[in-house]
Design a protein around this motif. Sequence first.
Motif, PDB file in Angstrom:
ATOM      1  N   ARG A 194       6.079  45.005  24.664  1.00 31.22           N
ATOM      2  CA  ARG A 194       7.164  44.022  24.736  1.00 31.22           C
ATOM      3  C   ARG A 194       8.264  44.477  25.689  1.00 31.22           C
ATOM      4  O   ARG A 194       8.905  43.656  26.350  1.00 31.22           O
ATOM      5  CB  ARG A 194       7.707  43.702  23.340  1.00 31.22           C
ATOM      6  N   GLU A 195       8.456  45.800  25.799  1.00 26.94           N
ATOM      7  CA  GLU A 195       9.464  46.307  26.735  1.00 26.94           C
ATOM      8  C   GLU A 195       9.092  45.968  28.175  1.00 26.94           C
ATOM      9  O   GLU A 195       9.960  45.668  29.000  1.00 26.94           O
ATOM     10  CB  GLU A 195       9.630  47.822  26.586  1.00 26.94           C
ATOM     11  N   ASP A 196       7.795  46.000  28.498  1.00 26.24           N
ATOM     12  CA  ASP A 196       7.341  45.665  29.850  1.00 26.24           C
ATOM     13  C   ASP A 196       7.503  44.176  30.137  1.00 26.24           C
ATOM     14  O   ASP A 196       7.849  43.783  31.261  1.00 26.24           O
ATOM     15  CB  ASP A 196       5.878  46.079  30.037  1.00 26.24           C
ATOM     16  N   ILE A 197       7.238  43.356  29.135  1.00 20.54           N
ATOM     17  CA  ILE A 197       7.430  41.908  29.294  1.00 20.54           C
ATOM     18  C   ILE A 197       8.896  41.605  29.588  1.00 20.54           C
ATOM     19  O   ILE A 197       9.225  40.867  30.524  1.00 20.54           O
ATOM     20  CB  ILE A 197       6.966  41.143  28.030  1.00 20.54           C
ATOM     21  N   LEU A 198       9.777  42.199  28.778  1.00 24.60           N
ATOM     22  CA  LEU A 198      11.208  41.955  28.950  1.00 24.60           C
ATOM     23  C   LEU A 198      11.704  42.516  30.289  1.00 24.60           C
ATOM     24  O   LEU A 198      12.495  41.868  30.981  1.00 24.60           O
ATOM     25  CB  LEU A 198      11.994  42.568  27.795  1.00 24.60           C
ATOM     26  N   GLU A 199      11.236  43.708  30.642  1.00 20.92           N
ATOM     27  CA  GLU A 199      11.645  44.324  31.912  1.00 20.92           C
ATOM     28  C   GLU A 199      11.258  43.444  33.095  1.00 20.92           C
ATOM     29  O   GLU A 199      12.050  43.229  34.022  1.00 20.92           O
ATOM     30  CB  GLU A 199      10.991  45.701  32.050  1.00 20.92           C
ATOM     31  N   LEU A 200      10.054  42.927  33.076  1.00 21.42           N
ATOM     32  CA  LEU A 200       9.589  42.069  34.169  1.00 21.42           C
ATOM     33  C   LEU A 200      10.428  40.796  34.247  1.00 21.42           C
ATOM     34  O   LEU A 200      10.829  40.366  35.340  1.00 21.42           O
ATOM     35  CB  LEU A 200       8.116  41.732  33.961  1.00 21.42           C
ATOM     36  N   ALA A 201      10.731  40.213  33.095  1.00 19.44           N
ATOM     37  CA  ALA A 201      11.543  38.994  33.064  1.00 19.44           C
ATOM     38  C   ALA A 201      12.951  39.242  33.592  1.00 19.44           C
ATOM     39  O   ALA A 201      13.481  38.470  34.401  1.00 19.44           O
ATOM     40  CB  ALA A 201      11.609  38.445  31.646  1.00 19.44           C
ATOM     41  N   VAL A 202      13.561  40.326  33.152  1.00 16.35           N
ATOM     42  CA  VAL A 202      14.929  40.650  33.568  1.00 16.35           C
ATOM     43  C   VAL A 202      14.985  40.963  35.055  1.00 16.35           C
ATOM     44  O   VAL A 202      15.911  40.547  35.758  1.00 16.35           O
ATOM     45  CB  VAL A 202      15.483  41.821  32.731  1.00 16.35           C
ATOM     46  N   ARG A 203      13.980  41.691  35.560  1.00 23.47           N
ATOM     47  CA  ARG A 203      13.935  42.015  36.995  1.00 23.47           C
ATOM     48  C   ARG A 203      13.801  40.747  37.824  1.00 23.47           C
ATOM     49  O   ARG A 203      14.422  40.615  38.892  1.00 23.47           O
ATOM     50  CB  ARG A 203      12.778  42.970  37.292  1.00 23.47           C
ATOM     51  N   MET A 204      13.007  39.798  37.353  1.00 26.24           N
ATOM     52  CA  MET A 204      12.890  38.527  38.071  1.00 26.24           C
ATOM     53  C   MET A 204      14.200  37.751  38.017  1.00 26.24           C
ATOM     54  O   MET A 204      14.624  37.142  39.013  1.00 26.24           O
ATOM     55  CB  MET A 204      11.743  37.689  37.500  1.00 26.24           C
ATOM     56  N   ASP A 205      14.849  37.799  36.868  1.00 25.09           N
ATOM     57  CA  ASP A 205      16.116  37.078  36.720  1.00 25.09           C
ATOM     58  C   ASP A 205      17.190  37.638  37.652  1.00 25.09           C
ATOM     59  O   ASP A 205      18.063  36.892  38.116  1.00 25.09           O
ATOM     60  CB  ASP A 205      16.586  37.158  35.264  1.00 25.09           C
ATOM     61  N   ASP A 206      17.128  38.942  37.936  1.00 24.01           N
ATOM     62  CA  ASP A 206      18.074  39.534  38.888  1.00 24.01           C
ATOM     63  C   ASP A 206      18.012  38.834  40.251  1.00 24.01           C
ATOM     64  O   ASP A 206      19.029  38.698  40.934  1.00 24.01           O
ATOM     65  CB  ASP A 206      17.769  41.028  39.089  1.00 24.01           C
ATOM     66  N   ILE A 207      16.809  38.410  40.646  1.00 23.04           N
ATOM     67  CA  ILE A 207      16.637  37.772  41.954  1.00 23.04           C
ATOM     68  C   ILE A 207      17.425  36.471  42.017  1.00 23.04           C
ATOM     69  O   ILE A 207      18.185  36.237  42.965  1.00 23.04           O
ATOM     70  CB  ILE A 207      15.146  37.502  42.237  1.00 23.04           C
ATOM     71  N   SER A 214      -9.932  35.954  27.505  1.00 21.43           N
ATOM     72  CA  SER A 214      -9.704  35.062  28.653  1.00 21.43           C
ATOM     73  C   SER A 214      -9.801  33.591  28.273  1.00 21.43           C
ATOM     74  O   SER A 214      -9.665  32.725  29.114  1.00 21.43           O
ATOM     75  CB  SER A 214     -10.716  35.377  29.758  1.00 21.43           C
ATOM     76  N   LYS A 215     -10.053  33.324  27.007  1.00 21.80           N
ATOM     77  CA  LYS A 215     -10.280  31.938  26.596  1.00 21.80           C
ATOM     78  C   LYS A 215      -8.980  31.169  26.339  1.00 21.80           C
ATOM     79  O   LYS A 215      -8.949  29.953  26.422  1.00 21.80           O
ATOM     80  CB  LYS A 215     -11.155  31.908  25.334  1.00 21.80           C
ATOM     81  N   LYS A 216      -7.934  31.863  26.000  1.00 20.45           N
ATOM     82  CA  LYS A 216      -6.708  31.195  25.597  1.00 20.45           C
ATOM     83  C   LYS A 216      -5.527  31.687  26.434  1.00 20.45           C
ATOM     84  O   LYS A 216      -5.372  32.876  26.678  1.00 20.45           O
ATOM     85  CB  LYS A 216      -6.441  31.463  24.110  1.00 20.45           C
ATOM     86  N   GLU A 217      -4.691  30.744  26.881  1.00 21.59           N
ATOM     87  CA  GLU A 217      -3.506  31.102  27.672  1.00 21.59           C
ATOM     88  C   GLU A 217      -2.493  31.825  26.790  1.00 21.59           C
ATOM     89  O   GLU A 217      -2.159  31.366  25.708  1.00 21.59           O
ATOM     90  CB  GLU A 217      -2.881  29.839  28.263  1.00 21.59           C
ATOM     91  N   ASP A 218      -2.037  32.973  27.271  1.00 26.25           N
ATOM     92  CA  ASP A 218      -1.062  33.729  26.488  1.00 26.25           C
ATOM     93  C   ASP A 218       0.333  33.158  26.714  1.00 26.25           C
ATOM     94  O   ASP A 218       0.753  32.966  27.860  1.00 26.25           O
ATOM     95  CB  ASP A 218      -1.079  35.197  26.921  1.00 26.25           C
ATOM     96  N   PRO A 219       1.089  32.887  25.635  1.00 27.29           N
ATOM     97  CA  PRO A 219       2.416  32.269  25.800  1.00 27.29           C
ATOM     98  C   PRO A 219       3.425  33.163  26.521  1.00 27.29           C
ATOM     99  O   PRO A 219       4.326  32.657  27.208  1.00 27.29           O
ATOM    100  CB  PRO A 219       2.852  31.986  24.356  1.00 27.29           C
ATOM    101  N   PHE A 220       3.287  34.474  26.392  1.00 27.19           N
ATOM    102  CA  PHE A 220       4.214  35.384  27.073  1.00 27.19           C
ATOM    103  C   PHE A 220       3.969  35.383  28.578  1.00 27.19           C
ATOM    104  O   PHE A 220       4.914  35.326  29.370  1.00 27.19           O
ATOM    105  CB  PHE A 220       4.083  36.801  26.509  1.00 27.19           C
ATOM    106  N   PHE A 221       2.704  35.424  28.967  1.00 24.84           N
ATOM    107  CA  PHE A 221       2.381  35.377  30.389  1.00 24.84           C
ATOM    108  C   PHE A 221       2.747  34.010  30.970  1.00 24.84           C
ATOM    109  O   PHE A 221       3.184  33.917  32.117  1.00 24.84           O
ATOM    110  CB  PHE A 221       0.898  35.666  30.602  1.00 24.84           C
ATOM    111  N   ALA A 222       2.574  32.953  30.181  1.00 29.43           N
ATOM    112  CA  ALA A 222       2.962  31.616  30.633  1.00 29.43           C
ATOM    113  C   ALA A 222       4.473  31.536  30.850  1.00 29.43           C
ATOM    114  O   ALA A 222       4.951  30.921  31.819  1.00 29.43           O
ATOM    115  CB  ALA A 222       2.519  30.560  29.615  1.00 29.43           C
TER     116      ALA A 222
END
Length: 206
Positions: A74-87, A4-12
């Motif tokens: 990484r598949e979940d990260i990409l899936e979440l990004a693509v699903r948001m991009d659909d919006i 929890s100490k460092k911001e993750d670049p993927f989540f950012a």
Amino acid sequence: MFSSKKEDPFFAALHKIAENINKSAHYAQDFKITSIADLKELSVTLKKYETDGDKLIHELIQMLNKSFMTPIEREDILELAVRMDDIIDGIEGCIAHFEMFSLTEVDDYMRDFLKFITLSTDEIVAAMKHLLNKKLLDMRDHAILIKDYERKCDEVLRTSIKQLFLHEKDPIRIIQFKDIYEQLEEVADYCQNVANTMDTIIMRNA
């Protein structure tokens, strides 16, 4: 599981994608259409939001390709990004149809769709903030709300099409309005897809 100490670049990166979608939804909801010129301005601005979203997705994919370790699959990260991009793609596409139809009339059903879609994007941003803070379980309440807004959009779609066929006599307007209603409901479905992906991530990692 997470430090929890460092911001993750993927989540950012996911949080940035969500914020861009949220800004585009609020812009579309708040914009007042009074003329054909307004339609052009709205369409151009939404296209810019959509292009910015594509750039953010591209940057995330580059990060995924270069990274050996990721905080979740990484598949979940990409899936979440693509699903948001659909919006944002859906919002931009719907507004493009307004311009193609030269449709300056926005009725109460369209406003209801946009209200629930915008509220859904508010919840997505809040959920991505929890993800950024590595509090995955806190995402669940936002996913539930998004699904509830999608159900409300289903109700709006049924009512709007029923009333359209009851009261509208012009076949061209029936085609135009039905197209817009269905596109807006599809955007609500895209929001629900994001919620479903969030649920999957919670299940696998929390």
